[in-house]
Design a protein around this motif. Structure first.
Motif, PDB file in Angstrom:
ATOM      1  N   GLY A 259     -60.925 -53.396 -11.739  1.00  0.00           N
ATOM      2  CA  GLY A 259     -60.005 -54.465 -11.370  1.00  0.00           C
ATOM      3  C   GLY A 259     -60.528 -55.851 -11.690  1.00  0.00           C
ATOM      4  O   GLY A 259     -59.941 -56.849 -11.281  1.00  0.00           O
TER       5      GLY A 259
ATOM      6  N   SER B  94     -62.123 -53.299 -17.243  1.00  0.00           N
ATOM      7  CA  SER B  94     -62.200 -53.993 -15.955  1.00  0.00           C
ATOM      8  C   SER B  94     -63.250 -53.419 -15.022  1.00  0.00           C
ATOM      9  O   SER B  94     -63.456 -53.935 -13.920  1.00  0.00           O
ATOM     10  CB  SER B  94     -60.830 -53.932 -15.252  1.00  0.00           C
ATOM     11  OG  SER B  94     -60.630 -52.677 -14.616  1.00  0.00           O
TER      12      SER B  94
ATOM     13  N   MET C 287     -53.611 -50.786 -10.995  1.00  0.00           N
ATOM     14  CA  MET C 287     -53.587 -52.137 -11.554  1.00  0.00           C
ATOM     15  C   MET C 287     -52.182 -52.542 -11.987  1.00  0.00           C
ATOM     16  O   MET C 287     -51.807 -53.714 -11.905  1.00  0.00           O
ATOM     17  CB  MET C 287     -54.553 -52.233 -12.744  1.00  0.00           C
ATOM     18  CG  MET C 287     -56.017 -52.191 -12.348  1.00  0.00           C
ATOM     19  SD  MET C 287     -57.125 -52.032 -13.777  1.00  0.00           S
ATOM     20  CE  MET C 287     -56.773 -53.537 -14.679  1.00  0.00           C
TER      21      MET C 287
END
Length: 457
Positions: A144, A453, A271
């Motif tokens: 994330g 991420s 996400m």
């Protein structure tokens, strides 16, 4: 219908596999008359322990009792992971399991796998209530992080994908065919990974972090067991364990994080939607599974459901690798398509690779061939009945179905058939679980972008 003296009923059977006995459905009926309490704990790294309470029937149901506990323990070993199993309440079954899950036992593959992952032997122990351990679970955040210039690498069994990502936006992506599962020399794998990293790096002013999504079971960034390296000889295992860290070092001294591809799939779903309790199933070369909870965190489970039981039928197909029958990889992967083709009167060229055989069936499905579409109806039926099982171990609000098998018209039919059967036979699950393909927003996030991420700067 009856199996080991237990009556069970399903209205919808796979059109091409009438012998299918869904473990979850049978288990539900078995437990209705089970009154003898049994507790099972599975211990894994860092003192983490998962505990579940269940029951057995006893008496004349000795065969059913053993079959249930053996399959239950196997599911836990392949979903949660662990090197030590504590069983309280059925010492005789525990003793038989200890013999089965040993180097010379029926489940020797499982025993070897656990040894490779945790670097200690698998133990199955019969214990008293006083010696039974308490649960200790710790969920952890995964990914994330979108800031900076990042490389996201997705190591698939047939192709490798890489993205260059700047502040969460992909500026470059490529997909390259490679052959990791048939190559013995890990130098090949290393060079391919480095090439992908360097290609992505050349599209950005700098590299701040590297995230990797890869099939396999990991301790840190080390692939302890991974089908990508199945042909690499054991005496070169240390090269495999350090392969991603060494490849990252070729780019520079930047944070690098490796995660199981199934967990990265679930992360991509979180996400893109902002919602958790996502189970992702990628139906490709095998069955890859990942999960994030309500908060978008992973449980630290291995989620290797390719080897977890699905079908109790004595006529179930055998998995060549694990040697077990009726496990997930033969129901939710290209192997499932190939397995069902003869029953659908589709003759596939034995000289073709599994991926090529899948393309033949997909082409027929896209043309509206009913025999080919029956294959996808059957897989959708497998999935609906198997969700009865999976929902006993995972809190699921969204089931994301991905992978090559789920592409095209066949994939759409697979999903619609699964949802139809859920509504007809399991309305409580249909009301709770959204079974779906990735939407456009998730496709934009993608596996390699979600992988990018993973590291925190």
């Amino acid at each position: 219908m009856q199996y080991l003296g237990i009556e069970y009923n399903i209205k919808n059977t796979p059109v091409l596999d009438k012998n299918f006995i869904p473990f979850g459905v049978w288990m539900k009926e078995y437990l209705k008359e089970a009154k003898i309490p049994v507790s099972i704990a599975v211990e894994r790294e860092n003192g983490l322990i998962s505990v579940r309470d269940t029951f057995i029937r006893g008496g004349q149901f000795a065969d059913a009792d053993y079959r249930y506990i053996e399959r239950f323990v196997k599911f836990e070993l392949w979903s949660i992971g662990g090197f030590r199993v504590y069983i309280c309440g059925c010492d005789e079954i525990a003793k038989k399991l200890a013999e089965a899950y040993s180097s010379a036992g029926e489940r020797s593959f499982d025993y070897q796998f656990v040894g490779d992952v945790y670097e200690k032997p698998l133990e199955v122990l019969a214990v008293s209530r006083e010696d039974f351990p308490e649960a200790h679970e710790v969920a952890k955040q995964i990914g994330g992080h979108m800031d900076g210039c990042r490389i996201g690498f997705d190591a698939g069994g047939s192709d490798r994908k890489v993205s260059a990502v700047i502040d969460g936006e992909p500026v470059y992506s490529e997909e390259v065919v490679w052959y990791p599962k048939v190559t013995e020399d890990p130098t090949y794998h290393f060079n391919e990974i480095v090439t992908a990293f360097k290609t992505a790096a050349s599209k950005m002013p700098r590299v701040d972090a590297i995230g990797v999504s890869s099939a396999g079971t990991f301790v840190g960034n080390s692939p302890m067991v991974a089908s990508l390296f199945i042909k690499v000889p054991s005496d070169r295992r240390e090269e495999v364990k350090s392969i991603y860290d060494r490849a990252g070092a070729e780019i520079g001294d930047v944070p690098l994080v490796v995660a199981n591809d199934g967990d990265v799939t679930a992360l991509a779903g979180f996400m893109s939607t902002g919602r958790g309790d996502i189970l992702g199933i990628a139906m490709g070369t095998s069955e890859a599974v990942g999960y994030v909870n309500t908060d978008g965190n992973v449980l630290g489970w291995i989620n290797e459901l390719a080897f977890a039981p699905v079908d109790l039928s004595e006529k179930a197909m055998q998995d060549e690798w694990s040697t077990d029958f009726g496990v997930g990889c033969k129901y939710f992967s290209q192997d499932a398509v190939i397995k069902l083709a003869p029953a659908a009167n589709i003759i596939l060229d034995p000289e073709n690779t599994p991926a090529e055989k899948l393309k033949v069936v997909q082409a027929l499905a896209n043309e509206g061939n009913e025999d080919a579409l029956d294959i996808y109806r059957s897989i959708g039926c497998y999935l609906a009945h198997t969700l009865v099982l999976y929902s006993n171990f995972y809190e699921i609000e969204t089931l994301l179905v991905l992978g090559r098998v789920a592409s095209g018209d066949g994939g759409d039919l697979l999903i619609s058939e699964c949802n139809r059967i859920l509504e007809e036979e399991y309305p409580e699950l249909a009301a709770k679980i959204n079974v779906t393909l990735p939407d456009e927003k998730m496709r934009r996030v993608g596996q390699s972008v979600a992988a990018a991420s993973l590291p925190e700067l």
